[in-house]
Design a protein around this motif. Structure first.
Motif, short mmCIF file in Angstrom:
data_model
loop_
_atom_site.label_atom_id
_atom_site.label_comp_id
_atom_site.label_asym_id
_atom_site.label_seq_id
_atom_site.Cartn_x
_atom_site.Cartn_y
_atom_site.Cartn_z
N GLN A 1 -28.22 86.59 31.61
CA GLN A 1 -29.32 86.29 32.52
C GLN A 1 -28.92 86.45 33.99
O GLN A 1 -29.45 85.77 34.86
N GLY A 2 -27.99 87.36 34.26
CA GLY A 2 -27.52 87.56 35.63
C GLY A 2 -28.60 88.11 36.54
O GLY A 2 -29.41 88.95 36.14
N LYS A 3 -28.57 87.66 37.77
CA LYS A 3 -29.56 88.08 38.77
C LYS A 3 -29.00 89.13 39.73
O LYS A 3 -29.77 89.81 40.42
N PHE A 4 -27.66 89.27 39.79
CA PHE A 4 -27.06 90.25 40.70
C PHE A 4 -25.87 90.92 40.03
O PHE A 4 -24.96 90.24 39.56
N VAL B 1 -37.65 92.32 38.13
CA VAL B 1 -37.28 91.18 37.30
C VAL B 1 -36.95 91.64 35.88
O VAL B 1 -36.03 91.12 35.24
N ASN B 2 -37.69 92.63 35.39
CA ASN B 2 -37.43 93.20 34.07
C ASN B 2 -36.10 93.94 34.11
O ASN B 2 -35.93 94.90 34.88
N PRO B 3 -35.13 93.55 33.28
CA PRO B 3 -33.79 94.14 33.37
C PRO B 3 -33.60 95.43 32.59
O PRO B 3 -32.49 95.97 32.54
N SER B 4 -34.66 95.95 31.97
CA SER B 4 -34.51 97.08 31.05
C SER B 4 -33.85 98.29 31.70
O SER B 4 -32.89 98.86 31.17
N ILE B 5 -34.36 98.72 32.85
CA ILE B 5 -33.79 99.89 33.53
C ILE B 5 -32.40 99.58 34.06
O ILE B 5 -31.49 100.42 34.01
N HIS B 6 -32.20 98.37 34.55
CA HIS B 6 -30.87 97.98 35.03
C HIS B 6 -29.85 98.06 33.90
O HIS B 6 -28.72 98.52 34.10
N TRP B 7 -30.27 97.63 32.71
CA TRP B 7 -29.38 97.69 31.55
C TRP B 7 -29.03 99.14 31.23
O TRP B 7 -27.87 99.46 30.94
N MET B 8 -30.01 100.02 31.29
CA MET B 8 -29.77 101.44 31.03
C MET B 8 -28.82 102.04 32.09
O MET B 8 -27.95 102.86 31.77
N LEU B 9 -28.99 101.61 33.33
CA LEU B 9 -28.14 102.13 34.41
C LEU B 9 -26.68 101.71 34.23
O LEU B 9 -25.77 102.52 34.40
N VAL B 10 -26.45 100.45 33.89
CA VAL B 10 -25.06 100.00 33.74
C VAL B 10 -24.40 100.63 32.50
O VAL B 10 -23.18 100.71 32.41
N LEU C 1 -23.27 103.41 40.61
CA LEU C 1 -22.53 102.60 41.58
C LEU C 1 -23.51 102.01 42.59
O LEU C 1 -24.64 102.47 42.70
N GLY C 2 -23.06 101.02 43.34
CA GLY C 2 -23.92 100.35 44.30
C GLY C 2 -24.53 99.10 43.70
O GLY C 2 -24.11 98.62 42.64
N VAL C 3 -25.55 98.56 44.37
CA VAL C 3 -26.23 97.37 43.87
C VAL C 3 -27.23 97.81 42.80
O VAL C 3 -28.21 98.49 43.09
N ILE C 4 -26.97 97.42 41.57
CA ILE C 4 -27.81 97.81 40.44
C ILE C 4 -28.93 96.80 40.20
O ILE C 4 -30.07 97.17 39.93
N ARG C 5 -28.60 95.52 40.34
CA ARG C 5 -29.58 94.46 40.11
C ARG C 5 -29.44 93.40 41.19
O ARG C 5 -28.33 92.93 41.47
N ASP C 6 -30.58 93.00 41.79
CA ASP C 6 -30.58 91.97 42.84
C ASP C 6 -31.93 91.26 42.79
O ASP C 6 -32.90 91.69 43.42
N VAL C 7 -31.97 90.19 42.02
CA VAL C 7 -33.22 89.48 41.74
C VAL C 7 -33.10 88.02 42.16
O VAL C 7 -32.07 87.39 41.95
N GLU C 8 -34.16 87.49 42.74
CA GLU C 8 -34.15 86.09 43.15
C GLU C 8 -34.27 85.17 41.94
O GLU C 8 -34.89 85.51 40.93
N GLY C 9 -33.67 84.00 42.05
CA GLY C 9 -33.77 82.99 41.00
C GLY C 9 -33.35 81.64 41.54
O GLY C 9 -32.73 81.55 42.60
N ILE C 10 -33.68 80.59 40.82
CA ILE C 10 -33.31 79.24 41.24
C ILE C 10 -31.80 79.07 41.03
O ILE C 10 -31.29 79.31 39.94
N THR C 11 -31.10 78.66 42.06
CA THR C 11 -29.66 78.47 41.93
C THR C 11 -29.34 77.07 41.41
O THR C 11 -30.11 76.13 41.61
N TYR C 12 -28.22 76.97 40.74
CA TYR C 12 -27.74 75.68 40.25
C TYR C 12 -27.58 74.70 41.42
O TYR C 12 -27.94 73.52 41.31
N ASN C 13 -27.06 75.20 42.53
CA ASN C 13 -26.77 74.35 43.68
C ASN C 13 -28.04 73.77 44.29
O ASN C 13 -28.11 72.58 44.63
#
Length: 338
Positions: A165-168, A274-283, A294-306
């Motif tokens: 469930q990674g966001k970045f 938010v949908n990770p399907s294409i990001h998964w294909m890219l990695v 290469l570069g930033v493949i996934r960068d999605v906002e989410g609630i942080t634990y902190n």
């Protein structure tokens, strides 16, 4: 206002003891460049590492640092960030340290979305302990512990991040100082767990592990450097691109100008989907059939634990009848002794 720093401000006075030619030399230059450009106060940085060649990192940085134990860098980094949310935590691990003994801590830090930036130096080998195969060693590779070739399917760090469930997630090369600094900066600015995989060359035990994409003659044909909002174009003449094959349900490489394909037909990278399907294909793309993303493949906002932890603490404090030590001592059943 950002402080004015140079990379030199983040260099310690310790002699760097990595092997000559090791990719770690390029990575530390990228990290120091990124820190200088970000401009955060030097005392806000903490570099936390596990065990391995990469984990010598804190000694060579003029920041706070902690050289921890094997596989536990993510746990220590999580605790440090939770105790002091103002710290900028850079966790440094090798592919063995992060994904083998540290695998459980790795995926749960990602799941919790703790606001730390994790650098995974992926040289596909255990270097410090002299050449055993690691969780990312290519299938069939002959090493000290697989003299007839490995029989284990390796991890793909990007798949592992997205599966947890990674966001970045970003990927770079040790020799590309500017790109590595750029993705590290993006990772640090990201709120939540940011994982940056750096394909690193171990000249002693796995020299050329990434040669399929770093070879001078082929690198432009086998590296796709992604930019959010820009077409996925690559090649020496920028004449190749990535399209989605609707029938096959997968990505495909096409040649711009051939079979009526134009630049408008090429996929535009959306790192914020938010949908990770294409990001998964890219990695998952591998040479030589595909270029490596290469570069930033996934960068999605989410609630942080902190943020969730701080919010919970404030909510409990607001509802609690206890606001000081006297309230605590006089709460519950109280007896007065005369």
């Amino acid at each position: 206002m950002a402080e004015q720093y140079t990379p030199k401000d983040f260099k310690s006075n310790q002699e760097i003891r990595w092997c000559p030619g090791c990719g770690d030399h390029g990575i530390i230059n990228s990290v120091q460049k990124a820190m200088a450009e970000l401009g955060y106060p030097k005392e806000s940085w903490a570099v936390i590492s596990g065990i391995g060649c990469s984990s010598r990192f804190p000694y060579y940085m003029n920041t706070y640092g902690f050289h921890t134990i094997h596989g536990r860098a993510a746990a220590i980094a999580s605790g440090a960030k939770s105790a002091n949310p103002k710290l900028n935590i850079l966790q440094v691990s090798g592919d063995g340290d992060a994904l083998a003994i540290g695998g459980n801590h790795f995926i749960h830090a990602i799941r919790r979305n703790i606001d730390i930036t994790t650098l995974v130096f992926n040289n596909e080998i255990y270097g410090l302990t002299k050449g055993q195969y690691s969780p990312t060693t290519k299938l069939g590779t002959k090493t000290k512990t697989s003299p007839y070739g490995t029989i284990e399917t390796p991890f793909n760090p990007g798949e592992l991040v997205i599966g947890a469930q990674g966001k970045f997630f970003a990927r770079s090369l040790d020799m590309n100082i500017n790109l590595t600094a750029e993705v590290i900066e993006a990772g640090v600015r990201h709120k939540g767990t940011a994982v940056v995989e750096i394909l690193q060359n171990c000249v002693i035990f796995a020299d050329g592990a990434h040669a399929a994409i770093t070879d001078k003659e082929m690198k432009e044909e086998r590296q796709l450097i992604l930019k959010h909002g820009e077409p996925m174009v690559f090649g020496k003449n920028k004449d190749k691109g990535i399209m989605f094959d609707m029938k096959a349900g997968k990505l495909k490489v096409v040649e711009i100008g051939k079979d009526g394909i134009t630049l408008d037909d090429i996929m535009v990278h959306d790192a914020h989907s938010v949908n990770p399907s294409i990001h998964w294909m890219l990695v998952h793309m591998k040479a030589p059939e595909y270029p490596v993303a290469l570069g930033v493949i996934r960068d999605v906002e989410g609630i942080t634990y902190n943020d969730a932890l701080e919010g919970q603490i404030e909510d409990v404090k607001a509802k609690s009848p206890i606001h000081c030590v006297d309230d605590l001592l006089n709460s519950g059943d109280v007896w007065e002794v005369k």
